[in-house]
Design an enzyme around this catalytic site. Structure first.
Site, PDB file in Angstrom:
ATOM      1  N   SER A 469       0.814  -1.210   0.000  1.00 48.36           N
ATOM      2  CA  SER A 469       0.000   0.000   0.000  1.00 48.36           C
ATOM      3  C   SER A 469       0.855   1.270   0.000  1.00 48.36           C
ATOM      4  O   SER A 469       1.497   1.590  -0.988  1.00 48.36           O
ATOM      5  CB  SER A 469      -0.953  -0.034   1.196  1.00 48.36           C
ATOM      6  OG  SER A 469      -1.979   0.908   1.058  1.00 48.36           O
ATOM      7  N   ASP A 480       9.879   5.599 -10.181  1.00 45.15           N
ATOM      8  CA  ASP A 480       9.450   6.350 -11.365  1.00 45.15           C
ATOM      9  C   ASP A 480      10.285   7.611 -11.568  1.00 45.15           C
ATOM     10  O   ASP A 480      10.586   8.005 -12.705  1.00 45.15           O
ATOM     11  CB  ASP A 480       7.964   6.723 -11.237  1.00 45.15           C
ATOM     12  CG  ASP A 480       7.046   5.607 -11.703  1.00 45.15           C
ATOM     13  OD1 ASP A 480       7.547   4.499 -11.951  1.00 45.15           O
ATOM     14  OD2 ASP A 480       5.828   5.833 -11.810  1.00 45.15           O
ATOM     15  N   LYS A 494      -0.831  -4.204  -3.361  1.00 48.23           N
ATOM     16  CA  LYS A 494      -2.099  -3.565  -2.978  1.00 48.23           C
ATOM     17  C   LYS A 494      -2.129  -2.156  -3.548  1.00 48.23           C
ATOM     18  O   LYS A 494      -1.393  -1.277  -3.106  1.00 48.23           O
ATOM     19  CB  LYS A 494      -2.247  -3.519  -1.457  1.00 48.23           C
ATOM     20  CG  LYS A 494      -3.522  -2.809  -1.003  1.00 48.23           C
ATOM     21  CD  LYS A 494      -3.575  -2.735   0.515  1.00 48.23           C
ATOM     22  CE  LYS A 494      -4.791  -1.941   0.969  1.00 48.23           C
ATOM     23  NZ  LYS A 494      -4.699  -0.508   0.616  1.00 48.23           N
TER      24      LYS A 494
END
Length: 724
Positions: A469, A480, A494
């Site tokens: 999460s 990224d 998740k």
């Protein structure tokens, strides 16, 4: 995170006992509060304004709810018989109507029969202890993994329980206990099994039943009754109001497991681990209530309370007999910060090697993305926050002149989405962190709006399958942006957002009667547009897999959302480590090949996975002794090698053999001390992560060409040890 919650429920019975009914043949219906709660939860989950993926509550879902309810009660399939399950078929198409109308009779009827079956099985297990069956020279096996097995007949359960009891006996025998002692230990264990079941009540059953409904919608939507909701909020805020003691149930008595530094109990110097609390009184003169035999959460509710108020405890010291006269202790409650679950730091010193200089790597261990929501709303500036705590640790690292930082998110199951965004902002100079898509399809972007960074140097993030999460938001955003290396295992997967919805808001209720729902309201995507749902975040440098994706993770849920992606959000790409990953991998493999602790860890993982794959345990004593002797010899050999190589000793090496006991059967104070010692065990994965980060720094310092390729000067404000 600790398995023992501060002043919270810590039952010693199996998880299967999270729902029970009161004894007797009559089956109670829902209370007025439960009936209202059931209707409120239905209204919430069936409305697309609130739920991300609303599912019609019909006969098909009713059958799924029944299946999940039975699994929540008896996931090991060791209590209900196949005949019982067939009898429950009458509810397959009616539970949907029961939830809509607030009727709890069917759920309580199932619950009541479950109570009978647990009592019967506990009695059967005790009866086996009186029989001459404990011979371990055959080829019997106990097949303990019954998740995918069919429900058994009564006769088949007799066999399974006999095998289970024989395994319990054999474990204690191998640990050195004599038959009379084994019989006494196990008889008490099975008595406590029945008692733990009897302690649980219709409210527990109701919560379990509603969770069968919420989990049928999606894996992360849950119902919390008022008591459970309060405990969840305490965990998120890392604070509570009480005396500052970790409590545990042992037999019929609540025992002090740990004392929280700085709390009223610690400051009094009159309470210590192992002490037994037998009575509780309120204020300076309220009557003392005998709490022997109570549920631990009922005792907790008596002990905790508003800061500044007094509570009186009758305490029997750890060294005294249980029939001794108790000592009276008066404490003034205070607000307690749960420091054990907060972010912590350490520094790993990497020695000079292979032409590389010595380096210092700062480590931040973050067990959860916590935030005191109520404290933040009060705007007094004094509230728990993962980001605030980590920022302080980073400032400390700068003062210590560390060269790089590793953020350790292993087994960090997530927490506050805001904290994940804000924590990322400590390492990037403005930009999107997470994209949130609502059920309507609307996508919003949440990011860092504050210029500047708290740490602009080399960075790595250590993750494993238990990182989920919010951990995946942070690790995925760092990846990224090309801001740091991701090291470890593929994460949980998740990729959904939950919000706590207070059910008392609709009836405009002033109290806490109906509880809260942790409701899935959206799906999150990384800045690059990819979801972490199901797939998780893949590491740049991978360690051996500790648990297979088919056994643990989002992909194991049958109703999990699929992976998908959306359009990328515009963001800076600080770096791209692809060019140096092969060299980092090569150096990593060469180093761990000569790292005994890393190799021992890899061997243990392989052995654990091989044993798990068997799905059974041998009941042959000679075979088990051979296995035990092998493990003992391995521990001794490793300790000898540690000493010879000058490595730090494993503080638990001499106490690592199976003692055959369950948590509630051990000496509480010694067990707590052992848990503390475990924090100091050698951690080859963390050390290797620091070494990998050091390798990256060395490669970039040595080659301007690589630096230009990995960290383009036009985009990167970062300083990788002189490689800017």
């Amino acid at each position: 995170m600790k398995t023992h919650l501060l002043l919270a429920l810590a039952l010693t019975a199996p998880v299967a006992l999270l729902a029970r009914a009161d004894s007797g043949t009559s089956v109670a219906g829902a209370t007025a509060e439960q009936a209202t709660t059931s209707k409120l939860v239905y209204g919430l989950l069936s409305n697309s304004r609130y739920a991300y993926r609303p599912v019609a509550l019909d006969d098909a879902l009713s059958a799924d709810i029944l299946k999940r309810y039975l699994e929540s009660l008896d996931g090991s399939k060791m209590f209900f018989t196949a005949q019982d399950i067939a009898g429950f078929d009458q509810y397959k198409t009616t539970l949907d109507d029961d939830i809509k109308s607030g009727d709890a009779v069917p759920a309580q009827a199932i619950f009541a029969l479950y109570k009978q079956r647990v009592d019967q099985r506990a009695a059967y297990a005790r009866s086996l202890l009186k029989q001459d069956i404990f011979h371990f020279d055959g080829n019997d096996r106990w097949y303990y993994d019954r998740e995918k097995s069919p429900w058994a007949t009564s006769q088949e359960l007799d066999t399974l329980w006999k095998q289970s009891v024989m395994n319990d006996w054999l474990r204690l025998k191998l640990a050195g206990q004599q038959p009379d002692q084994i019989r006494k230990t196990l008889d008490k264990r099975y008595v406590n099994l029945a008692k733990s079941a009897a302690d649980l009540n219709g409210e527990d059953a109701f919560q379990s039943f509603l969770n069968a409904y919420t989990n049928a919608i999606d894996p992360h939507t849950d119902y919390f009754n008022p008591r459970t909701a309060e405990r969840f909020n305490q965990q998120m805020s890392l604070s509570l109001e009480g005396i500052g003691a970790v409590l545990q149930k042992q037999d019929d008595v609540v025992v002090v497991r740990e004392i929280v530094p700085g709390g009223p109990a610690a400051l009094s110097k009159r309470l210590q681990p192992g002490d037994r609390i037998v009575a509780v009184g309120q204020g300076g003169s309220g009557p003392m209530e005998d709490v022997v035999g109570w549920r631990i959460d009922d005792v907790v509710d008596k002990i905790k309370g508003a800061k500044g108020t007094q509570v009186r405890l009758d305490v029997i010291p750890v060294q005294a007999g249980l029939d001794s006269k108790p000592n009276l202790l008066t404490l003034t409650r205070a607000r307690i910060r749960l420091e054990e679950q907060a972010a912590k730091s350490k520094v790993i010193d990497l020695p000079a090697a292979n032409g590389e200089p010595a380096r210092r790597i700062g480590v931040v261990e973050l067990p959860a993305f916590y935030q005191d929501f109520e404290g933040r709303r009060d705007q007094n500036g004094d509230y728990a926050s993962a980001t605030r705590d980590v920022a302080k640790l980073l400032a400390g690292f700068k003062a210590q002149n560390v060269d790089g930082v590793v953020i350790d998110l292993r087994n960090n199951g997530g927490g506050s989405l805001d904290e994940a965004v804000n924590l990322t902002g400590l390492f990037i100079d403005k930009g999107p962190v997470v994209q949130v898509r609502e059920s309507s399809g609307r996508v919003s972007i949440d990011g860092d709006d504050n210029a500047g960074v708290a740490w602009d140097g080399p960075l790595a993030v250590l993750v494993n399958r238990g990182s989920a999460s919010a951990s995946e938001i942070f690790a995925g955003a760092i990846k990224d942006y090309g801001r740091g290396l991701i090291i470890g295992e593929n994460t949980f997967g998740k990729g959904t957002v939950q919000n706590m919805v207070d059910l008392d808001r609709w009836p405009a209720n002033d109290g806490s009667q109906y509880g809260q729902v942790k409701l899935t309201i959206a799906q999150f995507f990384l800045p690059g547009g990819s979801s972490t749902q199901n797939k998780g975040v893949a590491p740049d440098i991978a360690f051996p897999v500790t648990v297979d994706a088919s056994e643990f993770g989002e992909s194991t849920y049958d109703n999990a959302l699929p992976w998908t992606r959306i359009q990328a959000a515009s963001h800076v790409r600080y770096g791209n480590f692809t060019a140096i990953l092969p060299q980092l991998e090569q150096r990593h493999e060469a180093r761990v090949a000569h790292d005994p602790e890393f190799q021992w860890w890899a061997e243990d993982v392989a052995q654990f996975r091989a044993e798990q794959d068997k799905k059974y345990i041998s009941l042959n004593e000679a075979e088990r002794r051979t296995e035990r002797d092998r493990d003992d010899a391995k521990r001794k050999q490793r300790e000898a090698e540690r000493k010879q190589l000058g490595l730090a000793a494993d503080p638990l090496a001499a106490d690592d053999a199976d003692d055959g006991l369950q948590a509630g059967e051990r000496d509480v104070a010694k067990d707590a001390a052992r848990e503390k010692q475990a924090e100091n065990r050698p951690d080859p994965l963390l050390r290797e992560s620091a070494a990998i980060l050091g390798d990256a720094m060395g490669l970039l310092v040595a080659s301007k060409q690589l630096t230009a390729q990995v960290l383009p000067e036009s985009h990167s404000p970062l300083h990788w040890a002189g490689a800017e």
